[in-house]
Write a protein that holds these residues in place. Sequence first.
Motif, mmCIF file in Angstrom:
data_model
loop_
_atom_site.group_PDB
_atom_site.id
_atom_site.type_symbol
_atom_site.label_atom_id
_atom_site.label_comp_id
_atom_site.label_asym_id
_atom_site.label_seq_id
_atom_site.Cartn_x
_atom_site.Cartn_y
_atom_site.Cartn_z
ATOM 1 N N TRP A 119 4.543 9.860 -1.505
ATOM 2 C CA TRP A 119 4.457 10.145 -2.956
ATOM 3 C C TRP A 119 5.187 11.444 -3.237
ATOM 4 O O TRP A 119 4.858 12.487 -2.672
ATOM 5 C CB TRP A 119 2.980 10.275 -3.326
ATOM 6 N N LYS A 136 -1.797 7.073 -15.075
ATOM 7 C CA LYS A 136 -3.194 7.292 -14.712
ATOM 8 C C LYS A 136 -4.101 7.315 -15.934
ATOM 9 O O LYS A 136 -5.218 6.787 -15.915
ATOM 10 C CB LYS A 136 -3.331 8.610 -13.930
ATOM 11 N N GLU A 151 -4.728 11.115 -4.566
ATOM 12 C CA GLU A 151 -5.361 10.050 -5.347
ATOM 13 C C GLU A 151 -4.731 8.681 -5.112
ATOM 14 O O GLU A 151 -5.394 7.657 -5.284
ATOM 15 C CB GLU A 151 -5.262 10.372 -6.846
ATOM 16 N N VAL A 152 -3.468 8.650 -4.708
ATOM 17 C CA VAL A 152 -2.758 7.373 -4.727
ATOM 18 C C VAL A 152 -2.369 6.840 -3.359
ATOM 19 O O VAL A 152 -2.264 5.627 -3.166
ATOM 20 C CB VAL A 152 -1.502 7.505 -5.626
ATOM 21 N N SER A 161 2.350 4.715 0.798
ATOM 22 C CA SER A 161 2.262 5.556 1.993
ATOM 23 C C SER A 161 2.914 6.921 1.811
ATOM 24 O O SER A 161 2.730 7.805 2.655
ATOM 25 C CB SER A 161 2.916 4.837 3.186
ATOM 26 N N TYR A 207 -0.694 10.549 -11.083
ATOM 27 C CA TYR A 207 -1.567 10.595 -9.911
ATOM 28 C C TYR A 207 -1.100 11.677 -8.939
ATOM 29 O O TYR A 207 0.100 11.845 -8.713
ATOM 30 C CB TYR A 207 -1.554 9.263 -9.161
ATOM 31 N N SER A 225 -0.037 -2.083 -7.220
ATOM 32 C CA SER A 225 -0.326 -2.871 -8.417
ATOM 33 C C SER A 225 -1.098 -2.070 -9.455
ATOM 34 O O SER A 225 -1.179 -2.470 -10.619
ATOM 35 C CB SER A 225 -1.101 -4.136 -8.052
ATOM 36 N N HIS A 226 -1.686 -0.914 -9.052
ATOM 37 C CA HIS A 226 -2.397 -0.060 -10.010
ATOM 38 C C HIS A 226 -1.477 0.434 -11.117
ATOM 39 O O HIS A 226 -1.942 0.843 -12.182
ATOM 40 C CB HIS A 226 -3.009 1.152 -9.294
ATOM 41 N N GLY A 274 -2.591 5.219 -0.012
ATOM 42 C CA GLY A 274 -3.614 4.322 0.504
ATOM 43 C C GLY A 274 -4.065 3.272 -0.489
ATOM 44 O O GLY A 274 -4.800 2.350 -0.131
ATOM 45 N N ARG A 275 -3.615 3.393 -1.753
ATOM 46 C CA ARG A 275 -3.963 2.405 -2.776
ATOM 47 C C ARG A 275 -2.791 1.444 -2.990
ATOM 48 O O ARG A 275 -1.651 1.770 -2.690
ATOM 49 C CB ARG A 275 -4.307 3.090 -4.103
ATOM 50 N N HIS A 276 -3.090 0.266 -3.530
ATOM 51 C CA HIS A 276 -2.049 -0.732 -3.756
ATOM 52 C C HIS A 276 -1.234 -0.377 -4.997
ATOM 53 O O HIS A 276 -1.770 0.099 -5.998
ATOM 54 C CB HIS A 276 -2.679 -2.121 -3.935
ATOM 55 N N ILE A 335 0.849 -1.197 0.000
ATOM 56 C CA ILE A 335 0.000 0.000 0.000
ATOM 57 C C ILE A 335 0.880 1.241 0.000
ATOM 58 O O ILE A 335 1.798 1.373 0.813
ATOM 59 C CB ILE A 335 -0.931 0.018 1.226
#
Length: 633
Positions: free
Chosen positions: A164, A220, A178-179, A162, A174, A185-186, A181-183, A160
């Motif tokens: 950026w 993105k 936007e990013v 944490s 991104y 793998s996106h 907290g997201r995994h 995840i």
Amino acid sequence: MERARLIDPLLYQRMVEQSRDYALFILDPSGRIMSWNLGAERLKGYAADEIIGRHFSTFYTREALESGWPAHELQVATVEGRFEDEGWRVRKDGSRFWANVIITALRDEEGKLLGFSKITRDLSERRLHEDALRQSEQRFRLLVDAVQDYAIYMVDPEGIVSSWNSGAQRIKGYSREEVVGRHFSHFFTEEDIAAGKPWEELSNARRSGRAEVEGWRVKKNGQRFWARVVLTAVNDDAGHLRGFAKVTQDLSERRHMQDLEKAAKNVNEFIAMLAHELRNPLAPIRTAVQVMAKAPHDAETVDAMRQTIDRQSAQLGRIVDDMIDIARITKGSLVIEHQPVELGDVVRRAVETAAPAIEAARHALDLDVPDSGFLVYGDRDRLTQLLSNLLNNAARYTPPGGRISVRVRREDGHALLSVRDTGRGIEPQVMDRIFDMFVQGRSPLERVGGGLGIGLALARRIAELHGGTLHARSEGEGKGSELILRLPLSPVEPAPERERADAPERAAVPRRVLVVDDNVDAAATLELLLKSLGHETRMAHDGVRALDIAREFRPEVILLDIGMPGLDGYEVARRLRAMNHGQNFRIVAITGWGQDADRTRTKEAGFDVHLVKPVDLRVLSKVLDDRNGATLH
């Protein structure tokens, strides 16, 4: 309690007074200093007679005094019994120090407030260390955030995001909101996600401490870019994994330059091979002409040379067809006509096509292919072309006297057709490249006589247009190879072919034919051929002369070249149509331009038929003899 009574009060007092590491003193209920120990004198710089009786706010900064902080401390301690704080305090000489302060309310047995005990500890050294560390971290964060050429961010042990930086936002598109907290793998392609690549990277970095890869990543907006990625495990002092630092560099421009260099190299090699492949048939053609000139009356020799010229001309035609297929693959305009086709019929046709190459190399051919039961939905001619390419490829790269096996089997609603050989095999370093255009897995010198290097690229494209796949297997150099075609089986039964006897040949009807071509030899040989078939002919080598002859000769068929100086074939056709006064004639393009766009353009200019050089005599005869005036584009 018993032990407390045994302690000498005087000893306890001396402990407090002589303690040097802490400022220990007592305040009355209003905050005035009632006692003073050595630690207080050392820490704050005041002697006991200088400070006792003064208010403890003496030690506070101007900002704290203006905010009423000393009174607030006493108020909290009075209500809650205790107050603890850290902040700046002031020594006698005006210097500041960072203090930890604990104020405790002192009450008698009835609860009456007697005053406060105050313990102060100098934490300046710790504060300086923390400030230095904080500044270092801040500078590092500012440095990382200012980096524009690299995406630098942290992910937790599960992947995840944490943190950026601005480089990550620039490269991937991104924003931080936007990013985080997201995994991560996106950022991977769908193919890599399906293959588990993101989790594989984490596993490798967790196991070895570091993982470095290059591959496609996704922005993105969905755009792909070629990335170099370094993933480093971050552990605490106890060795526990806290996450991963990830650095990504966009190497798309470098990749593009490498691709351009690779393409330029392939094209240069292709041009060299094309020149060689063209010279191969041209040499015997010229030799045959010279032999025929020296022995014009030797019928056997002339016939042998004629056959040589015919074979080598056909080879030139195949080279031209390959060139057209190259253009179609490049533009994505390769057309497939779908209808139910028996794979056994495709194999039979392909074997007939590849038989000369197989027989010339004395290869044994094993076929395990049922005549029926393997119905696919596709283009019979293109599938035959695909399989004949595989067979020719096997024949070319297998030493004389080898073995080629063709087998068809069923698997999960698909037909699997394999072509296995006992040849030179495929080296691991070129396994992924053999389906690229112009790649043959050998140096140019070794590839002499090996074709243009488009066979496998074309075969894979045909397979894909049929909803299938084509891949290769090999255990290594000298161990042969296997090419496996996988096609979906069709539930549709083929329409029965009508049996009909071939129509009896009939004599050609004499026509008035105008031949127009700026190539004098091409026009002259075509006119001689037409005359030998009984047609009346005229000839022109430019557009203006062609129009003049057409007015006088009134031809029934005009065989018109397109690429001519002055008036080109398109303009001549338009003028012929414009000057027609009830005359019924057909305009046939005889041209080297054979792309779909060329056929569309001739149709728009008024041509009835589009034929590509060299023209097959049977096709030309059919066009000349066609009484219905059917168009052929």
